[in-house]
Structures are given as structure tokens and as C-alpha cells.
Scaffold this active site. Structure first.
Site, mmCIF file in Angstrom:
data_model
loop_
_atom_site.group_PDB
_atom_site.id
_atom_site.type_symbol
_atom_site.label_atom_id
_atom_site.label_comp_id
_atom_site.label_asym_id
_atom_site.label_seq_id
_atom_site.Cartn_x
_atom_site.Cartn_y
_atom_site.Cartn_z
ATOM 1 N N ASP A 23 0.884 -1.166 0.000
ATOM 2 C CA ASP A 23 0.000 0.000 0.000
ATOM 3 C C ASP A 23 0.921 1.215 0.000
ATOM 4 O OD1 ASP A 23 -1.660 2.122 0.538
ATOM 5 O OD2 ASP A 23 -2.395 1.349 2.465
ATOM 6 N N LYS A 87 2.621 11.083 -3.491
ATOM 7 C CA LYS A 87 1.550 10.454 -4.268
ATOM 8 C C LYS A 87 0.675 11.494 -4.980
ATOM 9 C CE LYS A 87 -1.857 6.828 -3.444
ATOM 10 N NZ LYS A 87 -2.376 5.954 -2.382
ATOM 11 N N GLU A 187 -7.254 0.553 -4.708
ATOM 12 C CA GLU A 187 -7.296 0.456 -3.243
ATOM 13 C C GLU A 187 -8.644 -0.066 -2.715
ATOM 14 O OE1 GLU A 187 -6.041 4.395 -2.236
ATOM 15 O OE2 GLU A 187 -4.005 3.993 -2.923
ATOM 16 N N ASP A 211 -13.024 5.757 2.478
ATOM 17 C CA ASP A 211 -11.609 5.825 2.845
ATOM 18 C C ASP A 211 -11.244 7.250 3.270
ATOM 19 O OD1 ASP A 211 -8.845 5.934 2.940
ATOM 20 O OD2 ASP A 211 -8.523 4.859 1.057
#
Ligand code: AMP
Length: 620
Positions: A23, A87, A187, A211
Site C-alpha cells: 500500500d 503520491k 485500493e 476511505d
């Protein structure tokens, strides 16, 4: 025969090589595997029990990089040398980021172009791919240290809304870190897998994955049927998360302590201390009703009720995104069978309760919300290792993929929402006699004209042997592989010449842009149909003009002067209408030209046939 490796350093027998699940998060990253004995997914932990590696890279004066907890310590003291949130930069240009330029404390090069961003630290420049690869390298080293075996194969997760460019960038980062990236997985898909959803072939379910991390919020609606995951919709806010909760608490205390902006500006350390204490309070209140501590000798307190009041509007914003995601997927809360909680901030009881109330059902929160994505990546890795053979994982393409054809029209080969991996092909031919090359321009989007879509790549198929127009058979095939990366191939079937390209788009699309492109295709649908009809009529007209002119030149001596004059006139007026006329006017003029040429065309053909017959001996 199976081979068994021996670890030269330790002399121990090496286990079969492990495929790890990674992850690669905005704030933290972690690695998980399927435990060889228990067959259950587990995260890899150092001796101190810590599994999370902060996704932070620090460069010292000499350019030496450190990653993780040590790097994180420099966030405050050396902000310009400490890179966080890499990211957010993946597959992005400066133009994509400039609205949030304040967010970054390090130097993001402002070259005001569409090319990919670079980060400057001292005299060195780094790409987001290089920075991510440093994080991945650290994860690889840690995993090897814990597992005591080389780790070279991985599955890496990305947000569901990541486009081709961002997925490719992630894959490149893996490669640079010495990892063979077997699969890029969404994800929310990973989180659902971790909860065992989708592992049975006969299972059909609609899942909402909520999330909420430190700095980002994503909601994804997935459907699983027959072991295939489809992303029905995604929504969220890339600048909303637990950090906002901390800030709200700190602001509340600043008000209570009567601190002025000047005081805070002068004592940066104080602001920082308040922020850290605020996070501590928030975490404490996930398990208790009150919090009490001190900041610079002053007492600070917070109750659970007050916290809920402070974060209420942020939580409401996440629910608004959920509403939009459901609407985009054409669903209501009643259609959702499961709700999965991901991200550290879903530990806040008020968040859990609000989400459960919104969806009208209990949420899945039994797994560690920080680990669930990595654990799911490990489940996927295990499937790829061949340990779960009858299971295939598929995602879908968010936008249509196609090529440009005559008149700038979009010819879709892989429609939006196609399951991937996916393969499609179509044959095309040349427009002109002896044409030796063909330009293949690849586009992504829903509009009828390529100029309204997004260009992904372009290449030329060359060396087509000379043939009359219409004779070459050029097969263009699209292969969207399991990671959502597109390979385009063009092959002239008669001669075998071929050319292919792997699409690595120059810069990325944000999820808002994808949404905008989809919305535009709906608003412009009627207009697009009209434009397409007009362009098709124009293309037909220019083809007929070309062939008629060629016909007249070739057969001049068989035609009367009147026929030539009338045809030239008709060609002129068709030419004019092609530029300015409507689709119906063009069609009428084409029909007129056809009517005019039909009688003499037939006559010429008859003459040609009889000439040919005369010249040939008929064999008996
Ligand atoms: P992530 O980006 O998923 O690692 O999430 C990190 C966020 O979760 C940060 O904002 C943390 O403060 C928050 N967080 C972690 N543990 C807790 C907790 N026990 N209660 C509330 N928030 C938490």
C-alpha cells in the site's frame, strides 16, 4: 523440478519467493504478505511492532536520502529538504497542481507547462517517480530484512481514480526500486478483498468503500459479480482528512487560550505543539469521553461532544461525496450491500456512526483501517502466485479509448466501462493510391470529435507497400492490460508491416477532469451527433470528388465536352457546399453529382469491358 535457493549470507534454505502486497500511501506506506503457515494476510512489522512507514523522503546536504520515521522528523526543521505527499504529484504537471501550490513546503518547479513536475532539493532535481521509488526501495529492504529472503515481485495499490499516467508512474517507480510490479490494484478493490468479499465466484454484491485518511477522502462504489470487480463510481476530496480535524481542534484551543496570530507567527514551535496535542486529543477521544493535557504550561481540554461539533462540517462533506458517488452509479443507499471502512480517520466513532447512519447499515470496521488495503494487496498477490487459481480480478476503463479517423472523428475501440484486461481491433484502409504511411492517433474520451477528447499518443505506420487506395488492410488493435495500461498495435495485413506503442500519457487527468469529460459528453451529445453526421457527409463528398476527378482524367476521350463541363460544375458546387453547407445540402449535391455521372460511367465501363474482351484470346 523445483529449485531450492540457499541464502549465501546465512546458509539457510531460502523459501519460495514471496509476492508482497504494497500500500503506497499518501501519508504512510506498508507491506503485507499471506502468511505461509496460517494462509492469512499479515502486515510486515519491525521488532518495535511498527508496520507503517511514513511516505516521507529527506535529503541531507550531500543528497543522501532517508525514508520513513527518520525523514519525518525533518518535516518541521528542514521543510525544503523533506518531501511528503509524493503520491499527490504522481503523473501530474505543475499546471495540475498550482491551485494547491501552498500545500507543498518543498520546491515544486514552476515551469508553467504541461510536462511532468520535478522537485528541487538543493541543486538536485527529482521526479515523483524517483521519489516514490525511494519509498518503495525502503519497503523492499525492510521486507527482505523481516522475511530474510529477497523480495522482487509486488502488487501495488493505487486510488481507483488514478488514470493511465498515474498507474504507469507507479509501475515505473516499482521498476526503479527493483520490483517487478505484477499488478496495480485499486485500493477499494484491495480493501474489499481483505474482508473476503469477491472471493466466491457466485457472489454478486455492491460495495461502498469509505476511505478517510490524514489528508484525503475517497468514496468508491464497486460491484462484484462472478469474481470480477467493477468500479461503478468514485468521488471524494483530495484535500480533506484527519489533518483538518486536528486543525479544527487547534484553532478551538487557540481561541480559548486567547493566542493572537502574531504570537503564533513568532512561536512556530507553539503552533506545532498545538497541532500535535490536537491529534493526540482526537485519537484519545476515539476511546474516551474527555481529554486533558497542557500546551506550553497552559491546560487544554476537549470533550467528545465538542470534537463532534468541531468536525461535523467535514464529516458532512464526506457524506455529500457519498451522495454524489451513489448518484453517479445510478444507485441509492438501499442498493449498497456492504460498507467497508478504510483509513486512520475512520477510527473516530462519530465518523463511523455518521457513515453507518447514512447507508442505513452496519459498517465493516473489524480490521485495522490503516492495514486493510495492504492486506488486500497481499490477497491479490497470493492469487497471482497461483494459489487461488479460479479467481480473476478485473477492473474497468473509466473513459473510452479510440483512434482518430477521417475528418477528425473519434472511432471508439474500447468503450468506457469495458472490463480490463480487454482487447479490441478494427480494420482500416488508405485514402490515396500508393499511400505508404498511416498516422494512428490515440484518444481517450466520450466526445465524437477527437479535438474535444484527450490525446494519449500518436505514431506512424510506415513502409506500407504501394497499393491502390482502399486495398491495404490495416488492423489496429488495442490491448488494455490488467493494470489499465494501453498497448496499441497497427499492422498492414497484406504486407505484414507493423508498429506498436505503449501508451504513457505525458500528464495526468484528475478525477474531476474525468468527471468533467463525462459530463461534457452528455451536455454535448445532441450537438456531437449533428457534427458527426456533417463530418461524415463532408468526408463522403471529398472522396466522391476525388474519384470523379480521377475518372474524368483517365477517360477524357470517352466523354463529351458537355458531360465534362456539367460534371466540373457539379464538383465545384459540391466543393463549396463541403465547406459551408449543411449535411442535407451536401447529401443532395452528392446525389446530383452521382446522377450526372452514372450514365457516362456505365457507358465507359461497357467500352472498357468490350476493349478488354477484344484483346484477349479465349482459351478453349
Ligand atoms: P492514514 O492516512 O490512513 O494513515 O490516516 C491517518 C489519519 O488517521 C491521521 O489523521 C491520524 O490522526 C488519524 N488517526 C489515526 N489513529 C486514529 C484514532 N485512533 N482516532 C482518530 N484518528 C486517528
Amino acid at each position: 523440478m523445483a529449485k531450492i535457493g540457499i541464502n549465501i549470507a546465512t546458509g539457510s534454505l531460502q523459501q519460495q519467493e514471496m509476492i508482497v502486497g504494497i500500500d503506497l500511501g499518501t501519508t504512510n506506506s506498508l507491506v503485507a504478505i499471506i502468511h505461509p503457515e496460517s494462509k492469512k494476510p499479515v502486515v510486515l512489522k519491525e521488532h518495535d511492532g511498527n508496520a507503517l512507514v511514513p511516505s516521507v523522503v529527506h535529503f541531507d546536504e550531500t543528497g543522501l536520502a532517508t525514508v520513513g520515521d527518520t525523514a519525518k522528523e525533518y518535516l518541521i526543521t528542514e521543510p525544503h529538504r523533506t518531501i511528503f505527499s509524493v503520491k499527490r504529484l504522481m503523473g501530474k504537471s505543475y499546471n495540475d497542481l498550482k491551485a494547491h501550490a501552498d500545500f507543498f513546503t518543498y520546491r515544486v518547479i514552476d515551469d508553467n507547462t504541461e510536462s511532468l513536475v520535478k522537485i528541487q532539493v538543493g541543486n538536485a532535481f527529482y521526479s515523483p517517480v524517483e521519489l516514490s521509488s525511494l519509498i518503495l526501495k525502503e519497503l523492499k529492504t525492510r521486507a527482505e530484512h523481516i522475511l530474510k529472503t529477497p523480495v522482487t515481485k509486488a502488487v501495488i495499490t493505487v486510488p481507483a481514480y488514478f488514470n493511465d499516467a498515474q498507474r504507469q508512474a507507479t509501475r515505473d517507480a516499482g521498476k526503479l526500486a527493483g520490483l517487478d510490479v505484477l499488478r496495480i490494484v485499486n485500493e477499494p478493490t484491495a480493501a474489499s478483498l481483505a474482508y473476503g468479499m469477491g472471493l466466491r465466484q457466485d457472489e454478486t454484491k455492491t460495495i461502498a468503500v469509505y476511505d478517510l485518511g490524514g489528508g484525503t477522502f475517497d468514496i468508491s462504489v464497486l460491484r462484484i459479480a462472478g469474481g470480477i470487480f467493477e468500479v461503478l463510481s468514485t468521488n471524494g476530496d483530495t484535500y480533506l482528512g484527519g489533518d483538518d480535524f486536528d486543525r479544527a481542534i487547534a484553532e478551538y484551543w487557540i481561541g480559548l487560550l486567547g493566542l493572537s496570530r502574531e504570537e503564533l507567527d513568532q512561536h512556530k514551535q507553539l503552533g506545532q505543539e498545538l497541532r500535535l496535542r490536537a491529534e493526540e486529543a482526537k485519537k484519545h477521544l476515539s476511546f474516551h469521553d474527555t481529554f486533558e493535557s497542557a500546551v506550553s504550561g497552559e491546560k487544554v481540554t476537549l470533550t467528545k461532544t465538542k470534537l463532534e461539533e468541531l468536525i461535523g462540517s467535514y464529516v458532512q462533506r464526506t457524506l455529500d461525496c457519498c451522495k454524489n458517488a451513489l448518484a453517479d452509479a445510478d444507485l441509492t443507499v438501499k442498493d449498497i450491500d456492504e460498507v467497508v471502512m478504510v483509513g486512520g480517520s475512520t477510527r473516530v466513532p462519530f465518523v463511523k456512526e455518521s457513515v453507518a447512519a447514512f447507508f442505513g447499515r452496519k459498517v465493516h470496521d473489524s480490521m485495522n483501517p490503516d492495514e486493510v488495503v495492504a492486506l488486500g494487496a497481499a490477497v491479490q498477490a497470493d492469487i497471482l502466485a497461483g494459489n487461488n487459481k479460479d479467481f480473476l480480478l478485473l477492473d474497468i476503463t473509466p473513459l473510452s479509448l479510440g483512434i482518430e479517423t477521417m475528418g477528425g472523428l473519434m472511432d471508439v475501440l474500447v468503450p468506457r466501462n469495458s472490463k480490463i484486461p480487454s482487447k479490441a481491433g478494427r480494420q482500416y484502409t488508405t485514402q490515396k493510391d500508393g499511400q505508404s504511411g498511416m498516422r494512428i492517433s490515440v484518444y481517450q474520451g466520450e466526445r465524437d470529435l477527437v479535438k474535444d477528447n484527450r490525446k494519449l499518443a500518436e505514431f506512424n505506420l510506415t513502409n506500407i507497400p504501394a497499393m491502390p487506395a482502399g486495398l491495404p488492410k490495416v488492423e489496429v488493435s488495442f490491448l488494455v492490460n490488467a493494470d489499465g495500461i494501453l498497448v496499441v498495435k497497427a499492422k498492414e495485413l497484406r504486407s505484414g508491416v507493423e508498429q506498436s506503442i505503449e501508451v504513457k500519457p505525458q500528464y495526468g487527468l484528475t478525477d474531476e477532469e474525468v468527471e468533467k469529460m463525462l459530463l461534457e459528453s452528455i451536455t454535448h451529445a445532441k450537438e456531437d451527433i449533428q457534427v458527426r453526421a456533417l463530418v461524415e457527409a463532408q468526408t463522403e463528398a471529398s472522396q466522391i470528388i476525388d474519384t470523379t476527378q480521377l475518372f474524368i482524367t483517365k477517360n477524357r476521350e470517352l466523354l463529351t465536352d458537355e458531360e465534362v463541363a456539367a460534371t466540373t460544375n457539379a464538383i465545384d458546387s459540391l466543393q463549396q457546399l463541403t465547406a459551408t453547407g449543411t449535411k442535407d445540402e451536401i447529401h443532395a449535391a452528392i446525389e446530383k453529382l452521382n446522377e450526372l455521372s452514372r450514365p457516362y460511367a456505365e457507358r465507359v465501363m461497357d467500352t472498357a469491358i468490350s476493349r478488354a474482351m477484344k484483346g484477349k484470346n479465349i482459351l478453349k
